[in-house]
Write a protein that holds these residues in place. Structure first.
Motif, PDB file in Angstrom:
ATOM      1  N   PHE A 110       0.834  -1.202   0.000  1.00  0.00           N
ATOM      2  CA  PHE A 110       0.000   0.000   0.000  1.00  0.00           C
ATOM      3  C   PHE A 110       0.872   1.257   0.000  1.00  0.00           C
ATOM      4  CE2 PHE A 110      -2.986   2.865   2.519  1.00  0.00           C
ATOM      5  CZ  PHE A 110      -3.804   3.129   1.442  1.00  0.00           C
ATOM      6  N   CYS A 114       1.723   3.854  -3.187  1.00  0.00           N
ATOM      7  CA  CYS A 114       1.045   5.125  -2.921  1.00  0.00           C
ATOM      8  C   CYS A 114       1.556   6.200  -3.881  1.00  0.00           C
ATOM      9  CB  CYS A 114       1.328   5.530  -1.474  1.00  0.00           C
ATOM     10  SG  CYS A 114       1.016   7.253  -1.081  1.00  0.00           S
ATOM     11  N   TYR A 115       0.653   7.019  -4.375  1.00  0.00           N
ATOM     12  CA  TYR A 115       1.055   8.057  -5.340  1.00  0.00           C
ATOM     13  C   TYR A 115       2.100   8.993  -4.755  1.00  0.00           C
ATOM     14  CZ  TYR A 115      -2.769   6.789  -8.496  1.00  0.00           C
ATOM     15  OH  TYR A 115      -3.601   6.133  -9.356  1.00  0.00           O
ATOM     16  N   TYR A 116       1.927   9.350  -3.466  1.00  0.00           N
ATOM     17  CA  TYR A 116       2.915  10.268  -2.883  1.00  0.00           C
ATOM     18  C   TYR A 116       4.277   9.584  -2.751  1.00  0.00           C
ATOM     19  CZ  TYR A 116       6.068  12.424   0.152  1.00  0.00           C
ATOM     20  OH  TYR A 116       7.249  12.911   0.624  1.00  0.00           O
ATOM     21  N   HIS A 155      -2.428  -0.489  -6.916  1.00  0.00           N
ATOM     22  CA  HIS A 155      -2.596   0.292  -5.681  1.00  0.00           C
ATOM     23  C   HIS A 155      -4.031   0.270  -5.174  1.00  0.00           C
ATOM     24  CE1 HIS A 155      -1.808   3.221  -2.608  1.00  0.00           C
ATOM     25  NE2 HIS A 155      -2.807   3.968  -3.037  1.00  0.00           N
ATOM     26  N   CYS A 207      -6.394   8.692   0.412  1.00  0.00           N
ATOM     27  CA  CYS A 207      -5.775   8.018  -0.741  1.00  0.00           C
ATOM     28  C   CYS A 207      -6.453   8.452  -2.053  1.00  0.00           C
ATOM     29  CB  CYS A 207      -5.927   6.514  -0.532  1.00  0.00           C
ATOM     30  SG  CYS A 207      -5.510   5.515  -1.961  1.00  0.00           S
ATOM     31  N   HIS A 208      -5.683   8.576  -3.096  1.00  0.00           N
ATOM     32  CA  HIS A 208      -6.237   8.947  -4.409  1.00  0.00           C
ATOM     33  C   HIS A 208      -7.240   7.902  -4.906  1.00  0.00           C
ATOM     34  CE1 HIS A 208      -2.733  11.500  -4.080  1.00  0.00           C
ATOM     35  NE2 HIS A 208      -3.140  12.192  -5.115  1.00  0.00           N
ATOM     36  N   HIS A 241      -2.370  14.661   1.774  1.00  0.00           N
ATOM     37  CA  HIS A 241      -1.917  13.266   1.713  1.00  0.00           C
ATOM     38  C   HIS A 241      -0.427  13.105   2.035  1.00  0.00           C
ATOM     39  CE1 HIS A 241      -2.579   9.115   0.863  1.00  0.00           C
ATOM     40  NE2 HIS A 241      -1.668   9.076  -0.080  1.00  0.00           N
TER      41      HIS A 241
HETATM   42 FE1  FES Z   1      -1.241   7.346  -1.183  1.00  0.00          FE
HETATM   43 FE2  FES Z   1      -3.280   5.782  -2.028  1.00  0.00          FE
HETATM   44  S1  FES Z   1      -2.221   5.744  -0.122  1.00  0.00           S
HETATM   45  S2  FES Z   1      -2.307   7.423  -3.031  1.00  0.00           S
END
Ligand code: FES
Length: 274
Positions: A110, A114-116, A155, A207-208, A241
């Protein structure tokens, strides 16, 4: 700092139509500081979490029912008595398998996808690129269109598992309101466990993928006022985020560290009730 060798082909700053600049960057500020701090912060967390996940000591406080999130859920008969809130699904585990092995790969997945965090480690670990207006060392750029990086697209599935893990952590935090002689009890450990779980929910819901689940694929928000309202709240959280990503790394370590100190007898829990 010189740019990588220019053979006339490539992508990004070495694309055929880009200006030929010998320097890797013309920036004179400390652009390297943020990637450096990022890699130090992530490395510190990974080292701490790995060591704590394998040591198998001081993860449960029997008097107050504090369980560190690194060992939750503890589903093996190797777990100390009382720490298996959801029963024993497995027999004894050899020492090289962490007791929290059921969720650790999902939590790791996860965070890794994650995007970040992608942005953070693409910049600080792979230098792809390390900062704005600083050329990356790689000659080719394929992004997330091929293996292995195409796997980042899973994701959204890790997000669903993270929701379940957040529920498990919430259960742990609630059952930790336990007095030394039974019944209700409340101490500093509860404040830390509760703050950690609230922030974990905030990180997970920001989360995105959650944004997409709540408001994605809608043509008319006006026809879905409830989903629109939820999406609006998630979007507000989503703007924080990155902050939540770092804060929850910190609270995870703090929670585990506090439980470890109390469980090992190094300090006594500050009790407010019982
Ligand atoms: Fe960071 Fe989903 S947890 S984008």
């Amino acid at each position: 700092m010189s740019a990588p060798a220019d053979n006339g082909v490539g992508t990004g700053v070495r694309a055929p139509k880009r200006a030929r600049i010998a320097e890797r960057t013309l920036r004179t500020d400390r652009w390297w500081l943020q990637p450096l701090l990022t890699v130090l912060g992530l490395s510190a967390f990974i080292i701490y979490a790995t060591v704590r996940s394998f040591v198998r000591t001081a993860y449960w406080v029997p008097d107050y029912h504090y369980l560190t999130p690194f060992y939750s859920p503890c589903l093996s008969t190797s777990c100390v008595e009382g720490s298996s809130h959801f029963g024993h699904w497995f027999g004894d585990l050899p020492g090289f398998i962490p007791l929290g092995f059921v969720v650790l790969p999902f939590l790791l997945g996860f965070r890794l996808t994650c995007y970040y965090y992608r942005k953070a480690y693409y910049r600080s670990v792979w230098f792809s690129p390390p900062a704005c207006a600083v050329a990356e060392p790689h000659a080719k750029y394929t992004g997330e269109t091929r293996l292995p990086l195409i796997i980042q697209n899973v994701h959204r599935y890790f997000f669903y598992v993270a929701l379940i893990v957040s529920l498990v952590n919430t259960y742990d935090a609630i059952t930790a309101f336990h007095g030394k002689t039974g019944g209700f009890g409340f101490g500093l450990g509860n404040v830390i466990l509760l703050a950690n779980v609230i922030l974990l929910w905030a990180y997970t819901l920001s989360c995105h993928s959650c944004r997409h689940v709540t408001g994605g694929r809608l043509k008319h928000f006006s026809k879905h006022p409830v989903r629109y309202w939820i999406w609006t709240q998630v979007t507000k959280l989503n703007t924080r985020h990155m902050t939540l990503a770092w804060t929850t790394l910190g609270t995870l370590v703090l929670t585990d560290f506090y439980v470890m100190l109390v469980a090992s007898g190094a300090i006594a829990d500050l009790r407010f009730v019982n």
